[in-house]
Write an enzyme that holds these catalytic residues in place. Sequence first.
Site, mmCIF file in Angstrom:
data_model
loop_
_atom_site.group_PDB
_atom_site.id
_atom_site.type_symbol
_atom_site.label_atom_id
_atom_site.label_comp_id
_atom_site.label_asym_id
_atom_site.label_seq_id
_atom_site.Cartn_x
_atom_site.Cartn_y
_atom_site.Cartn_z
ATOM 1 N N HIS A 1 15.264 71.255 48.853
ATOM 2 C CA HIS A 1 15.504 72.552 49.497
ATOM 3 C C HIS A 1 16.840 73.205 49.119
ATOM 4 O O HIS A 1 16.846 74.264 48.513
ATOM 5 C CB HIS A 1 15.429 72.424 51.033
ATOM 6 C CG HIS A 1 16.016 73.591 51.743
ATOM 7 N ND1 HIS A 1 15.331 74.768 51.941
ATOM 8 C CD2 HIS A 1 17.251 73.792 52.276
ATOM 9 C CE1 HIS A 1 16.109 75.631 52.566
ATOM 10 N NE2 HIS A 1 17.272 75.069 52.784
ATOM 11 N N HIS B 1 19.220 76.764 46.034
ATOM 12 C CA HIS B 1 17.940 76.264 46.539
ATOM 13 C C HIS B 1 16.901 76.265 45.427
ATOM 14 O O HIS B 1 16.249 77.276 45.179
ATOM 15 C CB HIS B 1 17.464 77.145 47.695
ATOM 16 C CG HIS B 1 18.450 77.215 48.820
ATOM 17 N ND1 HIS B 1 19.598 77.977 48.758
ATOM 18 C CD2 HIS B 1 18.464 76.606 50.030
ATOM 19 C CE1 HIS B 1 20.275 77.843 49.878
ATOM 20 N NE2 HIS B 1 19.619 77.015 50.678
ATOM 21 N N PHE C 1 21.941 94.644 75.978
ATOM 22 C CA PHE C 1 20.941 93.972 75.148
ATOM 23 C C PHE C 1 21.169 94.186 73.653
ATOM 24 O O PHE C 1 20.355 93.763 72.838
ATOM 25 C CB PHE C 1 19.528 94.392 75.561
ATOM 26 C CG PHE C 1 19.241 94.090 77.019
ATOM 27 C CD1 PHE C 1 19.520 92.837 77.551
ATOM 28 C CD2 PHE C 1 18.720 95.059 77.861
ATOM 29 C CE1 PHE C 1 19.288 92.564 78.898
ATOM 30 C CE2 PHE C 1 18.478 94.795 79.206
ATOM 31 C CZ PHE C 1 18.765 93.541 79.732
ATOM 32 N N ASP D 1 8.552 78.524 56.215
ATOM 33 C CA ASP D 1 8.373 77.935 57.544
ATOM 34 C C ASP D 1 9.398 78.491 58.531
ATOM 35 O O ASP D 1 9.076 78.815 59.675
ATOM 36 C CB ASP D 1 8.543 76.406 57.478
ATOM 37 C CG ASP D 1 7.456 75.737 56.646
ATOM 38 O OD1 ASP D 1 6.265 75.915 56.969
ATOM 39 O OD2 ASP D 1 7.800 75.049 55.671
HETATM 40 C C1 LIG Z 1 18.395 82.519 61.149
HETATM 41 C C2 LIG Z 1 18.643 81.393 60.216
HETATM 42 N N1 LIG Z 1 18.873 80.178 60.722
HETATM 43 C C3 LIG Z 1 19.139 79.150 59.892
HETATM 44 C C4 LIG Z 1 19.200 79.325 58.547
HETATM 45 C C5 LIG Z 1 19.561 78.172 57.625
HETATM 46 N N2 LIG Z 1 18.384 77.798 56.858
HETATM 47 C C6 LIG Z 1 18.216 78.193 55.598
HETATM 48 S S1 LIG Z 1 16.720 77.739 54.984
HETATM 49 C C7 LIG Z 1 16.307 76.985 56.429
HETATM 50 C C8 LIG Z 1 14.987 76.352 56.640
HETATM 51 C C9 LIG Z 1 14.342 75.912 55.416
HETATM 52 O O1 LIG Z 1 12.975 75.711 55.620
HETATM 53 P P1 LIG Z 1 11.936 76.807 55.196
HETATM 54 O O2 LIG Z 1 12.182 78.052 55.891
HETATM 55 O O3 LIG Z 1 10.595 76.188 55.370
HETATM 56 O O4 LIG Z 1 12.251 77.056 53.683
HETATM 57 P P2 LIG Z 1 11.872 76.119 52.451
HETATM 58 O O5 LIG Z 1 12.885 75.041 52.403
HETATM 59 O O6 LIG Z 1 10.519 75.600 52.661
HETATM 60 O O7 LIG Z 1 11.986 77.032 51.330
HETATM 61 C C10 LIG Z 1 17.326 77.091 57.350
HETATM 62 C C11 LIG Z 1 17.285 76.513 58.700
HETATM 63 C C12 LIG Z 1 18.939 80.618 58.068
HETATM 64 N N3 LIG Z 1 18.972 80.907 56.785
HETATM 65 N N4 LIG Z 1 18.645 81.618 58.917
HETATM 66 MG MG LIG Z 2 9.326 75.181 54.228
#
Ligand SMILES: Cc1ncc(C[n+]2csc(CCOP(=O)(O)OP(=O)(O)O)c2C)c(N)n1
Ligand SMILES: [Mg+2]
Length: 685
Positions: free
Chosen positions: A272, A36, A448, A165
């Site tokens: 990303h 990333h 739970f 985010d």
């Molecule tokens: C609980 C969880 N669900 C899904 C993911 C897969 N995943 C990795 S980064 C991401 C989202 C990326 O967006 P953001 O958090 O805004 O990071 P940015 O790309 O802006 O660094 C996801 C869904 C994860 N790491 N953890």
């Molecule tokens: Mg983001």
Amino acid sequence: MKTMEVTVGNDALALRAINTIRFLAADAVQKAKSGHPGTPMGLAPLAYLLWTKYLRYNPGNPDWAGRDRFVLSCGHASMLLYSLLHLTGYDLTLDDLRQFRQWGSRTPGHPEAGHTPGVEVTTGPLGQGLGNAVGMAMASRLLAHRFNRPGHEIVSHRVVALCSDGDMMEGVASEVASLAGFHRLGNLVAFYDDNRITIEGSTDLAFREDTAGRFRAYGWNVSTVADGNTDLAGMSAAIRSAFDERERPTLVIVRTSIGYGSPNKQDTAGAHGAPLGEDEVALAKERLGWPGAPAFLVPDDVLAHFREALARGEKAEKEWRMKFAAYGAAFPSLALEWERRMWGDLPEGWEEGIPTFAPEGGAAATRSASGKVLNAIAANVPELSGGSADLAPSTETIIKGGGEFLPDAEPGGRNVHFGVREHGMGAILNGMARLGGVIPYGATFLIFSDYMRPSIRLAALMGCRVIYVLTHDSVGVGEDGPTHQPVEHLAALRAMPNLYVVRPADANETAAAWRMALERTTGPTALVLTRQKLPVLPPEKVFRDGRVYRGAYVLEDPADGRPDVLLIASGSEVSVALGARKLLSEDGVSARVVSMPCRERFEEQEAAYREAVLPPAVPARVSVEAGATIGWERYVGDRGASVGIDRFGASAPAERIFRELGITAEAVRDRAKSVLAEIRGGVRT
Ligand SMILES: Cc1ncc(C[n+]2csc(CCOP(=O)(O)OP(=O)(O)O)c2C)c(N)n1
Ligand SMILES: [Mg+2]
């Protein structure tokens, strides 16, 4: 305490230092062909300021207890952290960065605590890191209450988290942010990387809420930085005022651009989770005025600038040690306790006072025995602290006289009220354990445990000493019905590596279970306990030769030690097996009863012991457990049978459910006889 004043102009060295971080990340991802790049590129300015001007840490001693804790909640941005660790002088080389994401490297895809020096917690599953940070801030307050004295503030560190985010969207973040606001954790600062991009594209697809308003409603101090890409002075001022706030947790919302500098990928999801591509890396370098070659460039003056962290850190640690020496002179016994707790050692004589239970004392639910044992241990182990997700009375997890952990309470409260927030509790417990000096426990109903499973998994992965008290452990819950009756949970928890699942058969095994949990320093333990009363086993049988601590042992055996059949059970079903044994003997069948409170411990024993308990020469075996039978094949083998529950439960009085579902001495007897008949050449009846 005021933070130091710093002046940050947009000076050339700072910008080059920031670009160094950006392109170490982009190059490492490019080399690994995976990772990333965009988030480190966007967060480099903020991270630069934090790590060069504000955070207190000593790269020469990553374990220094007085350090600030830095949590990269958006763990996918791991190259940001690895770059900082290398640049500031932790034991992480440029070659380690070149090995990003490779087998055996010290730079795995997501940061792993205990694996890379300077990584405080394992992150990647979004939202968890913020929970860990809240847990650290809470543990830090516990320590401050216990140890700080006027003029002797040995606990004064901050906890700083970087969130994305995704961190803001995950439910666990809402749980922990709510609790952090409630507790007015002024030692906590979270930065929200408001880049408005997630994997699927713009946050406009699924996230338009007023995050600032939401956190204010939780009780946080919130500030914003409109330009996190270039406004170093603005960011610096925001950090300073966040660090000066001591009454509330602070969220600094920083507007950044993912993939900053990349002409074709900046502000897009394309930056990303995949390498930018050779050409795009070259274009980004060109745009930011960075030499196209070599890759992994760290200019000497930039390195020297970052490495000032070594002298700064050494000085900060030395000052803290002087403070601690003065503290030790003034409060010698507290200082000793501090050292001991930071080492993770239990106090001398910690077990004194753990009760043994006499069968004549009458039947007892293991949750009740657990409450007594917990209190006996807590009297000698001040670092034991925790609570429940609003089920303390049912899980019997209150430390009597331990005080309440509340923002307004008298200092020192050890009873934490997590509210109805199992997932948040799980993440917080991990942070508490990782901070050190605290042995945290968290309680809820076994059913739970699913609500906190992602955090349990991370505790197991990190090897945290966390204790889960999981009561109401079967259909024995009764009238509440199938929504509240765990069935598959034991099997599911046992499937998790490095988690000990202990399901004691009575009050005495419960005492043993707590001992095992406290003594285990390499991972979490789940104590699985009953709501219903169980007969108390003779302590001399449970504890003889320390057998219970081996995870499984022979509880009852024929006088000649040559049973026809083995009955293997855990928890409340041990007494069912004992009943079946009696019935079988009336029919001339001799049975051994093996109590198996902890499979994981049993698996660690040498083969000779395991075979002594479960002799290979005896194929007639029946397991009994009020839960899914999956997994018992390992112990009953091809020719044995498992009595269990492979369906959902039902709402009715417990006794009726056990009868209807066949968890009875009679059913076990019948099954044992049919297993024996088949083995002896007959047919199953
Ligand atoms: C609980 C969880 N669900 C899904 C993911 C897969 N995943 C990795 S980064 C991401 C989202 C990326 O967006 P953001 O958090 O805004 O990071 P940015 O790309 O802006 O660094 C996801 C869904 C994860 N790491 N953890
Ligand atoms: Mg983001």
